[in-house]
Design an enzyme around this catalytic site. Structure first.
Site, PDB file in Angstrom:
ATOM      1  N   THR A 161       0.849  -1.193   0.000  1.00 45.66           N
ATOM      2  CA  THR A 161       0.000   0.000   0.000  1.00 45.66           C
ATOM      3  C   THR A 161       0.885   1.243   0.000  1.00 45.66           C
ATOM      4  O   THR A 161       1.689   1.429   0.917  1.00 45.66           O
ATOM      5  CB  THR A 161      -0.930   0.022   1.220  1.00 45.66           C
ATOM      6  OG1 THR A 161      -1.809  -1.110   1.163  1.00 45.66           O
ATOM      7  CG2 THR A 161      -1.764   1.291   1.253  1.00 45.66           C
ATOM      8  N   ARG A 163       0.691   5.595  -1.141  1.00 49.48           N
ATOM      9  CA  ARG A 163      -0.251   6.656  -1.508  1.00 49.48           C
ATOM     10  C   ARG A 163      -0.043   7.067  -2.962  1.00 49.48           C
ATOM     11  O   ARG A 163       1.064   7.026  -3.494  1.00 49.48           O
ATOM     12  CB  ARG A 163      -0.098   7.850  -0.573  1.00 49.48           C
ATOM     13  CG  ARG A 163       1.113   8.713  -0.830  1.00 49.48           C
ATOM     14  CD  ARG A 163       1.311   9.705   0.302  1.00 49.48           C
ATOM     15  NE  ARG A 163       2.152  10.830  -0.096  1.00 49.48           N
ATOM     16  CZ  ARG A 163       2.722  11.666   0.760  1.00 49.48           C
ATOM     17  NH1 ARG A 163       2.553  11.495   2.060  1.00 49.48           N
ATOM     18  NH2 ARG A 163       3.449  12.676   0.321  1.00 49.48           N
ATOM     19  N   HIS A 180      10.637   0.483   1.535  1.00 48.89           N
ATOM     20  CA  HIS A 180       9.509  -0.281   1.007  1.00 48.89           C
ATOM     21  C   HIS A 180       9.983  -1.259  -0.066  1.00 48.89           C
ATOM     22  O   HIS A 180      10.930  -0.979  -0.814  1.00 48.89           O
ATOM     23  CB  HIS A 180       8.464   0.655   0.402  1.00 48.89           C
ATOM     24  CG  HIS A 180       7.721   1.471   1.407  1.00 48.89           C
ATOM     25  ND1 HIS A 180       7.237   2.735   1.146  1.00 48.89           N
ATOM     26  CD2 HIS A 180       7.369   1.199   2.692  1.00 48.89           C
ATOM     27  CE1 HIS A 180       6.613   3.206   2.209  1.00 48.89           C
ATOM     28  NE2 HIS A 180       6.684   2.288   3.161  1.00 48.89           N
ATOM     29  N   GLU A 271      -1.075  12.896   6.383  1.00 48.56           N
ATOM     30  CA  GLU A 271      -0.613  11.528   6.598  1.00 48.56           C
ATOM     31  C   GLU A 271      -1.034  10.959   7.951  1.00 48.56           C
ATOM     32  O   GLU A 271      -1.614  11.642   8.789  1.00 48.56           O
ATOM     33  CB  GLU A 271       0.914  11.454   6.459  1.00 48.56           C
ATOM     34  CG  GLU A 271       1.391  11.074   5.065  1.00 48.56           C
ATOM     35  CD  GLU A 271       1.095   9.612   4.735  1.00 48.56           C
ATOM     36  OE1 GLU A 271       0.599   8.874   5.612  1.00 48.56           O
ATOM     37  OE2 GLU A 271       1.354   9.205   3.593  1.00 48.56           O
TER      38      GLU A 271
END
Length: 480
Positions: A161, A163, A180, A271
């Site tokens: 996931t 954004r 990530h 966020e």
């Protein structure tokens, strides 16, 4: 209660009184974000289905994960199940990994295919999640990518996931932070100066969204874990382009590629720490294909000052990986509560094997793949303290902590750049609070010096003479 996709789960939520349907037409802004903010603040935080959004064709659902009741139902548990009980139920299901997926033909997500004239605004009911966002954001997407070095390795495929900022009819900005998995894939693709194919999957089985936001290891499959949690295989199908494995029952899939070696301004965006993250140079995604179900449901996620849906979504799926990594090396660990701001704050209960054990557990947590960048405040409590009960934790803090010896700070550590307290962005001072009952060391400290053994001088001379005799023999032999 079993479900195979978002639609079937919404039916379960409705049956359990955990879904509200809005039939009146609502404005995209500010109504959708306001609904997303209001729902988790309600008792038992229901999901909200909005049937009509002005200016758009399709419906929206918000707050699907936004309460412990919804979270329990996702795990197949009674909605009254406590957080602690959900923790141990999830840990038990974790042990069933892997349950491999199955691939199906005629997948529901392929009911409608769009390959030309891509226009995201015609398919997605887009809105700003928070007022000062840099644009419309997709905040609850499962994004699939493959390792360019090993594209056929299913375990190295990532479903994460990240954004997405909508920048045009077929253009998105994406935030792949260095730690990530997708950033690993992108780096390898850019070394070849090649685009990285991705599939952006929207409106998924809630367990898939749960797993796509879970910090598992690089060589582990989110799909295999989702199958373990559900106790049955996840249904997958192939993307139209790029041979990616995508959920067969997603509502919408946007297929495209990350443009190599180009960075454009992305952000700001409100966020998960409850503040805007600012703008920075980030990659962009070009969309070339859209597939979706008939009358697709657009699922998005509100982020703001906790607690909002994202805090429920990223709670226990942060706890369990940290718990398992700790318990592997420190079997005395009883439970891990990392539900606060995606594990930026963590409480660990453990039995102490020896003096200083609590600090050792904390330092191990800070060296895990997730704890290293995210966790900055770690509290260690005794095994009889429930880390999910803040009253017990505060009792431990007020009665077990001696500040001069139990509080440790570690400067200049990796941090989460989206945390506004990191300075510079991505750097932290870590805090460890050892609130365990002191354990005496195994032995008292001895200071009496060891005496030199008798005849040491004799044997020193003996060995020297022996070496000299052997050395002379070797010299004589070398002259023959």
């Amino acid at each position: 209660m079993t479900f195979k996709d978002l639609r079937e789960f919404l039916a379960i939520l409705e049956e359990e009184g955990q879904l509200i349907r809005i039939e009146d037409e609502v404005m995209p802004e500010p109504d959708l974000s306001a609904i997303g903010r209001a729902a988790p603040d309600m008792e038992n935080g229901p999901g909200v289905f909005i049937n009509k959004v002005k200016g758009y064709k399709y419906s929206v659902v918000l707050n699907v994960h936004g309460s412990w009741q919804n979270h329990a139902l996702m795990l197949g548990l009674p909605k009254e199940t406590s957080v602690k009980e959900q923790f141990f139920a999830l840990d038990k299901a974790w042990s069933a990994y892997p349950i491999k997926p199955v691939w199906v033909e005629n997948a529901p997500v392929k009911e409608v295919k769009i390959t030309g004239g891509i226009n995201l605004f015609e398919v997605l009911p887009l809105f700003r999640v928070n007022k000062y966002d840099g644009g419309f954001y997709i905040s609850k997407a499962l994004i699939v990518s493959q390792d360019p070095d090993d594209p056929d390795n299913f375990e190295k495929q990532n479903a994460g996931t990240y954004r997405l900022q909508v920048k045009g009819k077929d253009l998105l900005g994406i935030l792949p932070l260095p730690f990530h998995d997708i950033a690993i894939h992108l780096k390898k693709a850019e070394e070849r100066n090649q685009p990285l194919p991705i599939a952006i999957c929207l409106g998924n089985d809630p367990v898939l969204n749960f797993m796509s936001s879970t910090p598992i290891e690089y060589f582990q499959s989110e799909y295999d874990f989702a199958g373990a949690i559900k106790g049955e295989p996840i249904e997958l199908t192939k993307s139209e382009v790029g041979n990616l494995d995508i959920p067969a029952r997603s509502e919408i899939v946007l297929e495209g590629y990350i443009i190599p070696k180009e960075r454009k301004i992305e952000g700001p965006f409100g966020e998960f720490p409850g503040s805007y993250s600012g703008a920075r140079l980030m990659p962009e995604v070009r969309i070339h294909t859209i597939t979706h179900r008939i009358n697709p449901i657009f699922e998005n996620l509100y982020l703001g000052i906790p607690w909002t849906e994202i805090d429920y979504l990223m709670a226990l799926n942060t706890c369990i990986p940290l718990y398992r990594q700790l318990k592997r090396d420190f079997p005395e660990v009883v439970a891990v509560n990392a539900i606060y701001t995606h594990g930026m704050g963590v409480i660990v209960s453990t039995k102490s094997r020896l003096g200083g054990y609590g600090k050792a557990v904390a330092m191990r947590l800070l060296s895990t793949p997730h704890g290293m960048p995210y966790s900055k405040i770690v509290i260690i409590v005794d095994e009889f303290v429930d880390p999910f009960n803040l009253q017990q934790v505060m009792w431990a803090l007020t009665t077990r902590v001696r500040v001069d010896k139990d509080v440790v700070t570690i400067p200049y550590c990796p941090g989460m750049p989206l945390d506004p307290s990191s300075e510079p962005a991505g750097m932290h001072t870590k805090l460890i609070i050892d609130a365990t009952t002191p354990v005496a060391p195994d032995h008292c400290r001895e200071t009496e010096l060891i005496e030199i053994p008798e005849k040491t001088d004799f044997w020193m001379n003996y060995l020297k003479n022996l070496r000299q005799r052997k050395g002379g023999t070797n010299d004589a032999m070398s002259q023959m």
